[in-house]
Design an enzyme around this catalytic site. Structure first.
Site, short mmCIF file in Angstrom:
data_model
loop_
_atom_site.label_atom_id
_atom_site.label_comp_id
_atom_site.label_asym_id
_atom_site.label_seq_id
_atom_site.Cartn_x
_atom_site.Cartn_y
_atom_site.Cartn_z
N HIS A 1 15.10 5.58 -43.48
CA HIS A 1 14.61 6.18 -41.97
C HIS A 1 14.52 5.63 -40.38
CE1 HIS A 1 10.76 5.00 -43.73
NE2 HIS A 1 10.63 4.56 -42.34
N ASN A 2 14.87 5.82 -39.90
CA ASN A 2 15.36 5.55 -38.29
C ASN A 2 16.24 4.34 -38.70
OD1 ASN A 2 12.96 6.86 -37.75
ND2 ASN A 2 11.65 5.42 -38.44
#
Lengths: 363, 363, 363
Positions: free
Chosen positions: B259-260
């Protein structure tokens, strides 16, 4: 379905003693066995647990004194783990797939199904696919155009065989396994930094930034008989010729086989192993879990790698390898010991320097 | 579909010699080529095999003396591997998916399909999904709510694009690839042992045992143009903003992007690579197979990692890295050599200690 | 759906200040926040970005001087990351699956669905499956024969639960996750090279080449409450008894759990971790991304491994480990430093040898 001890002995070609008419319907660990279970205590160290459970019969090692464990009957095998193979096959109640062709399956009229083939719900079979007799294709599978799959296959739910893949008899694949995705093959218009690094072993040179062009995979995948493929494992198709997997190879979950790879017979490829493009693996090779094999290298027959071994160069037949980078296992284990002595070695050298500088003639 | 040597030369912008009207319909390795195949012998070391096969035409390196190999015609490219990109595209006969919208596909009336979109059997397209013109969605795919997919995409069977994912043009994804699963983000009510370890580099402190609370992924995934995603590869959605993948990035099978993560343009992420949450990768980066990148770190432009490199801290632009922990490749290769000298070094120091203790003044 | 600052403070049990009637409908990073976003600036180093965005309200660290950042309102939490868990749950708009039973789902009449269960398009539910109330099964899932799934589960598209698997409440699984594929268990008729290597640590002996016989997996998988399983992750069934996963365990994408493994409660198993067959993991264990655990070993409570740690032997409770092979993290980090001194050490020893040979008495 219950079996008598005699029936099991007969089927497996092993010895039975005691009340061989006694029937069992399942196997259990000795401590958790109920009265209708066959306890598995295949080594003397598990025997003590027999009295904690309620088993009346057990599979034991050869020569075990079964009466001493309070049993009514015993099965004894010279190699109990091998006997377990046949026994587990007898007792396996299966995956619960329905037989026959499910009405929701989408089967192209030009696909050819052998006798007694089962096709699960919502499975897609494309044109030109040929599926051998007795094969069971589970629900939600995909069998691509012109795929050839041999007899007595078992595809679990969600397996995907891409176009043109050719597979022998008795293939087993677990959910999410993929055979025949495109190889990972890209090229830049001019030599890339990665190409320069390969030549210089470390210098990317002043390659300019470039975008990648795709090399299409014109080959497919050819797989022999008796191959098993774990859940979410992947075998990519070849660029010009097929990626090739020999007979009897077993791949665990999440294993990855790159394009053009050639693997011999009876190899054991454990979970999360990766074999990069164009490498060749001999026969009877065992690659431990999370091992990696670089591209374009050769691994000889009977090579064994320990867990997480990273093979960066060719390995001759018969070698046992460990570590990153891979070394002979005994050399690697020695190195691990030597590394533990490094703090002491550093201290020794510092002390020596001090001593020697004192003792050194001052002229 | 057959092509003449002249047509191929024309399409690829390379040189043809000999009987350029000769047609070929497939490519083959030199030794296995039939009379209608174009043999690929793109380096002098493969030329010897030409006489083992029956090819009448071959793709050769620039300046090759094709007549000497008994050929009727030849294609010659300054960078044959790059020419192979265009050639393989011409000869690719495709995955065999049917065109059009399969009647078994389940397409929400609020989905918007561009011109000439094909949707395979048993594929689900949710409300608000927008699919660009010319895209081919294979059988058994899932395109979630409000997904945007550009023009000329190719999703192979079993690809899953989760809600809100946004992808540019010419996206290719292989079976089982997943874009937009939730990030792996959990938090304990009080500081956890793992948080303490990050600060102390080794001491978990006396953190109490706690259960994890889930942090939901409110972001999605944004992917540029010309991206390719391997079989069973995963790109997770972001926590607050989107995970971002630039143009031209290629991911091999079983790669994992947390994620991210932010990845620039034209990166090559090989099989089984893992990039942990919130790390940032520059442009034109190559991560070799099974490489790992810790969370929250930064990798500069043009960085290259060798196979199985584990990057535990930031890497400046242009570095070539290898090993666990990652070091500059040349330093790592030197270290491997030095390690091989360790047994000798230990023996030398032991001998020195003995000698020095003898020579040391006894006062 | 918008919430007022007061409502959020109330729901999360944290402090609100300023205009608490102000409503927000999403969260954003400070620099990118619009006027209706709640900016997240949970550490002082992110505060500077608040003025680059347009947020009128922010979630800040405890004691932050929110007026100084030009805000109208602020939420302040002693542990903002933990507050983020509740906040993200409030703001999550979901995966977009439709509720109810989709008419294309294929549900065996002998399956039992609790109240308010949703079943997505083209999902297959086999006979004997029991699905707890409130569970949402996404499109294209597979729930095998006699599977038990607790209440309030969420299976994303393409999850596969194989026959007989038993799972507690609030289970979440991401696309392509597989529970209950067969274990990877094979045996040769006679002792194999790999078996010899285990005993000798490096010598395969002269084991002959053999084919593998399959040991069927008669056990299944038992999973506790509050477990989450990442995309394309795999948990294999046991051989005789079930593979067991405790309550509160979280597995990231592409993680692999072998047959017979036992995992305690509240473990965090990061992406691409592999745990080989029959190993036992305690409670509150954290295995960093790409970690590997050999088969048949034991990892105690509260153990933490750094990224890519390869655990080849038992680890006592509370240890923090790193590297390949795994060592205590501080020992490993010391070793990395010592290795950097190796070139100097080699030079020192060479110099010492020279000096000592000169100073050594020549008699």
């Amino acid at each position: 379905m219950p079996f008598s001890i005699a029936e099991i002995a007969d089927a497996l070609g092993i010895r039975a003693e005691g009340n061989v008419a006694l029937t069992i319907s399942a196997v259990a660990e000795p401590a958790h066995a109920g009265p209708d279970d066959l306890a598995l205590a295949m080594k003397p160290e598990f025997a003590a647990q027999l009295t904690q459970g309620q088993a009346r019969a057990a599979m034991l090692w050869d020569g075990a004194d079964w009466r001493a464990f309070g049993l009514d009957a015993a099965l004894m095998a010279p190699r109990p783990r091998f006997a377990m193979s046949g026994l587990s096959a007898m007792l396996d109640t299966g995956s619960g797939y329905e037989t026959g062709i499910h009405p929701s399956a989408i089967i192209h009229p030009d696909a050819v199904l052998g006798a007694d083939v089962s096709i699960g719900a919502l499975t897609v079979i494309e044109a030109g696919a040929r599926i051998g007799s007795g094969s069971v294709i589970g629900p939600s599978c995909y069998v691509g155009k012109d795929v050839t799959l041999g007899a007595d296959a078992r595809l679990n739910s969600g397996v995907r065989l891409m176009h043109g893949v050719s597979i022998g008899d008795r293939f087993i694949a677990h959910p999410g396994a993929v055979v025949g995705a495109d190889g990972f093959s890209f090229v830049t218009p001019e030599a890339s930094g990665a190409e320069n690094v390969r030549e210089t072993l470390g210098d990317a040179g002043n390659a300019m930034a470039q975008s990648y062009a795709r090399i299409h995979s014109l080959g497919s995948v050819t797989i022999g008989d008796d191959v098993e493929l774990g859940a979410n494992a992947c075998i990519d198709r070849g660029t010009v010729r097929d990626t090739q997997i020999g007979n009897g190879c077993k791949f665990d979950n999440l294993a990855q086989v790159g394009h053009n790879v050639v693997i011999g017979n009876d190899c054991l490829i454990c979970a999360q192993v990766g074999i990069a493009g164009s490498s060749r693996i001999g026969n009877n090779v065992v690659l431990g879990g999370q091992s990696g094999v670089s591209d374009n290298i050769f691994i000889g027959d009977n090579v064994i790698t320990g867990g997480a071994t990273k093979v960066l160069s060719n390995v001759p037949a018969g070698r046992v390898m460990l570590g990153y980078p891979a070394m002979k296992m005994d050399t690697q284990l020695d190195l691990y010991k030597q590394l533990r002595r490094l703090p002491r070695l550093i201290a020794d050298v510092a002390a020596l320097k001090k001593t020697v500088s004192k003792t050194e003639p001052s002229d």
